[in-house]
Design a protein around this motif. Structure first.
Motif, short mmCIF file in Angstrom:
data_model
loop_
_atom_site.label_atom_id
_atom_site.label_comp_id
_atom_site.label_asym_id
_atom_site.label_seq_id
_atom_site.Cartn_x
_atom_site.Cartn_y
_atom_site.Cartn_z
N HIS A 386 0.83 -1.21 0.00
CA HIS A 386 0.00 0.00 0.00
C HIS A 386 0.87 1.26 0.00
O HIS A 386 0.60 2.23 -0.74
CB HIS A 386 -0.92 -0.01 1.22
N GLU A 387 1.92 1.24 0.84
CA GLU A 387 2.77 2.42 0.95
C GLU A 387 3.55 2.68 -0.33
O GLU A 387 3.81 3.83 -0.69
CB GLU A 387 3.72 2.27 2.14
N LEU A 388 3.96 1.61 -1.01
CA LEU A 388 4.67 1.78 -2.28
C LEU A 388 3.71 2.20 -3.40
O LEU A 388 4.06 2.96 -4.30
CB LEU A 388 5.38 0.49 -2.67
N LYS A 389 2.50 1.67 -3.31
CA LYS A 389 1.52 1.95 -4.36
C LYS A 389 0.99 3.38 -4.29
O LYS A 389 0.72 4.01 -5.34
CB LYS A 389 0.37 0.95 -4.25
N GLU A 427 6.62 15.43 -3.30
CA GLU A 427 6.12 14.77 -2.10
C GLU A 427 6.10 13.25 -2.25
O GLU A 427 6.47 12.51 -1.33
CB GLU A 427 4.73 15.29 -1.75
N SER A 428 5.68 12.77 -3.42
CA SER A 428 5.62 11.33 -3.64
C SER A 428 7.01 10.71 -3.65
O SER A 428 7.24 9.63 -3.09
CB SER A 428 4.89 11.04 -4.97
N LYS A 433 11.20 7.65 -0.95
CA LYS A 433 12.57 7.59 -0.44
C LYS A 433 12.57 7.29 1.07
O LYS A 433 13.38 6.49 1.55
CB LYS A 433 13.27 8.92 -0.71
N GLN A 434 11.63 7.92 1.81
CA GLN A 434 11.57 7.69 3.25
C GLN A 434 11.26 6.24 3.58
O GLN A 434 11.85 5.62 4.48
CB GLN A 434 10.51 8.59 3.88
N LEU A 435 10.34 5.65 2.84
CA LEU A 435 9.98 4.25 3.05
C LEU A 435 11.16 3.34 2.80
O LEU A 435 11.45 2.42 3.59
CB LEU A 435 8.79 3.89 2.15
N GLY A 571 8.64 3.13 12.33
CA GLY A 571 9.30 4.26 12.96
C GLY A 571 9.71 3.98 14.40
O GLY A 571 10.87 4.15 14.78
N LEU A 572 8.76 3.57 15.25
CA LEU A 572 9.06 3.34 16.66
C LEU A 572 9.93 2.11 16.86
O LEU A 572 10.72 2.05 17.81
CB LEU A 572 7.77 3.24 17.46
N ALA A 573 9.81 1.12 15.98
CA ALA A 573 10.71 -0.03 16.04
C ALA A 573 12.14 0.42 15.79
O ALA A 573 13.09 -0.05 16.45
CB ALA A 573 10.29 -1.08 15.02
#
Length: 607
Positions: A386-389, A427-428, A433-435, A571-573
């Motif tokens: 989902h995050e990549l899509k 933004e995309s 990149k962040q992911l 993130g928290l991991a």
């Protein structure tokens, strides 16, 4: 009359000697009938425990006699005197009776090895006396040789039918009497030995059947508690034990705990724990896989100090020793060699069954863990997909819009739509990149921990600089960011990039869940043992059950994201992993519409 008195005197002396050696036994038997627990008495003091060849033997300190006892029953004093004198000279102990009633009483109380019984006697004749002897279990097996005068007419067939083994005609040759007595005593001994062997053979067959039955039940079960219950109940029933226990060692073999007990007449000890070091001699042998039989006090019976006879068989296999199988009996009831073998076999099968049950339990735990990991993997793949899509869909839509602008407008770069499209691209790409950065950091963080170089960082100077880089999302969402820094200088040993990543993730997390007009605070504090860096946000709470999970990889708090940021749950991991590398800890607490994340660094001691 002189003969009569002489015979009676000798007979009474012989009888008194035999009764004196067993007078204590009669009283003991009466005491035993008063109740089950009275069997566990201090009669055990006559037992001596002896260890030899890896087995425990108990010996009874009681006088034994090798001479056999002959009871002569005849109403003729002359016949009694002749036989009495001759048989005593040959080493027999001789008892005398002049009538059937006296003979029955002496036979019942003294159980002679053989009876010489006159056929023709007043009141109760020899045949009736024999019939009554054979009717009682305690005297049934005593050989009876009938005595009959040459002139007497008797029905010998009737005597044999009543259980007699032979006839001797009076007057008889003394040697003939001796040979017949010795012959029938030998036959009796052989019958007794054969009966004992048959009994032992039957017992062995019964025990083998029991072992097969127990083995089948143990093999059919993969539940350790059920295995322990089956073994103790079956053994207690077959061996008629007062109690049967299974104790198991801890992993370090420091303590032994009674894991299961089947008790009939003794107090329950299930759950009782022994320290091995308190019983060095006992457990030294057991840990060397040697069975032990001993008389031991039961603490629950104090101050009566009642004792029991215990047999312990180690439960072990080729992987090591697991525990011990205990059988408990009254102190006067010893375990036979066959019973010890049976308990050893059951202990061996218990070891196999317990290992299988534990392996099965461990396998189930592994299956459950694998299922959990598989579910996490599936959730992760769904999230990552989902995050990549999502940014790719935005990029695709922006590309289509850009194509339309380039086709339909002469100066598309001046169009407001063009600027929005460019912003979507940026933004995309940044989100993508962040992911990827998060995934790569999580994958290689353990390897990186081996090469990290810690530096001294002044928190109060470093934090304002880092916060400036992250003010934009706070302002865009109309949130307030405040600093509450300690007055004193706080220095920690950390990697600047890792520390910056920790603060960035905590700030991002706070922005993500803080509503409009609420406050985000960065706070520092120190005490003698640690330096604390806190990120506090208001207007939201994390349920207690969620607080234990938020540091897990791929975990996201459901239905608590007012800004719809989404995220991978990494993130928290990452914060927790990075904190561990920096020798710090991270925790969370939430109450009164506040969430506080606290990173605790050890105090740096300057040399």
């Amino acid at each position: 009359m002189p003969y009569r008195q002489q015979l009676l005197s000798k007979s009474v002396k012989t009888l008194a000697k035999l009764m004196g050696s067993s007078s204590g036994e009669g009283s003991g038997e009466q005491n035993q009938e008063s109740g089950e627990l009275e069997k566990f008495s201090q009669a055990s003091d006559c037992f001596v425990t002896d260890y030899q060849d890896g087995e425990a033997r108990a010996e009874v300190d009681e006088k034994k006699t090798n001479s056999e006892v002959i009871l002569i029953v005849d109403d003729s004093p002359d016949n009694l005197l002749v036989l009495f004198s001759y048989l005593e000279e040959k080493g027999f102990k001789v008892l005398l009776a002049e009538d059937g009633e006296s003979a029955l009483q002496i036979a019942q109380s003294k159980t002679p090895d053989l009876i010489l019984l006159d056929v023709l006697m007043p009141e109760i004749d020899g045949f009736e006396t024999c019939r009554r002897l054979k009717a009682k279990p305690s005297t049934r097996e005593i050989p009876v040789i009938f005595l009959t005068a040459l002139s007497e007419t008797v029905n010998k067939v009737q005597g044999f039918k009543l259980g007699g083994v032979d006839y001797i005609t009076k007057p008889s040759e003394q040697e003939e009497v001796l040979i017949r007595i010795q012959t029938h005593l030998n036959l009796q001994r052989m019958r007794s030995t054969l009966s004992k062997q048959n009994q032992e053979l039957k017992q062995r067959l019964d025990f083998e059947a029991l072992v097969r039955r127990i083995t089948d039940k143990l093999r059919d079960s993969l539940n350790e508690s059920q295995i322990l219950e089956t073994a103790t109940q079956e053994l207690a029933q077959v061996l008629q034990l007062s109690s049967c226990q299974i104790e198991l060692y801890d992993s370090q073999q420091i303590t032994a705990t009674i894991a299961y007990e089947h008790s009939i007449t003794l107090p329950q000890c299930q759950g009782a724990r022994r320290n091995i070091k308190d019983f060095p001699e006992l457990y030294q042998q057991l840990l060397e896989k040697i069975p032990v039989q001993l008389v031991e006090k039961i603490p629950q019976f104090n101050p009566q100090e009642i004792q029991v006879n215990r047999l312990a068989c180690p439960i072990f296999d080729d992987r090591g020793i697991i525990g011990n199988l205990w059988g408990l009996r009254p102190p006067t009831e010893l375990f036979t060699t066959l019973e010890i073998e049976l308990m050893q076999q059951v202990a061996s099968h218990c070891a196999i069954a317990i290992r299988q049950a534990r392996l099965y339990q461990a396998s189930n735990q592994q299956v459950a863990q694998l299922a959990k990991l598989n579910q996490l993997k599936d959730d992760f793949l769904k999230t990552i997909t989902h995050e990549l899509k999502a940014p790719m869909s935005s990029i695709q839509l922006a590309t289509q819009t850009m194509e339309t602008l380039l086709t339909n407008q002469q100066n598309p770069h001046r169009s407001p739509i063009f600027k929005r499209v460019i912003k979507i691209f940026h933004e995309s790409c940044q989100r993508q990149k962040q992911l990827i950065d998060d995934l790569l950091t999580l994958c290689y963080i353990d390897a990186k921990s081996k090469t990290v170089q810690l530096e001294l960082i002044n928190l109060n100077q470093w934090i304002p600089y880092v916060v400036q880089l992250h003010l934009t999302p706070v302002r865009n969402q109309q949130q307030q960011l405040t600093l509450d820094l300690a007055e004193e200088e706080l220095q920690i040993a950390a990697d600047p990039m890792m520390l910056e990543r920790i603060v960035r993730e905590l700030l991002h997390n706070a922005c993500k869940y803080t509503p409009v007009n609420e406050i985000i605070t960065i706070q520092t504090e120190a005490n003698k043992s640690e330096i604390s860096l806190r990120v506090i946000n208001t207007g939201v709470e994390i349920p207690v059950e969620e607080q234990e999970l938020i540091f897990n990889q791929f975990y996201r708090i459901p239905n608590n994201d007012p800004w719809k940021y989404g995220g991978t749950g990494l993130g928290l991991a990452l914060v927790k992993k990075l904190a561990q590398i920096l020798q710090a800890t991270v925790d969370v607490e939430s109450r009164n519409q506040r969430v506080i994340f606290c990173v605790r660094f050890p105090v740096v001691h300057h040399s």
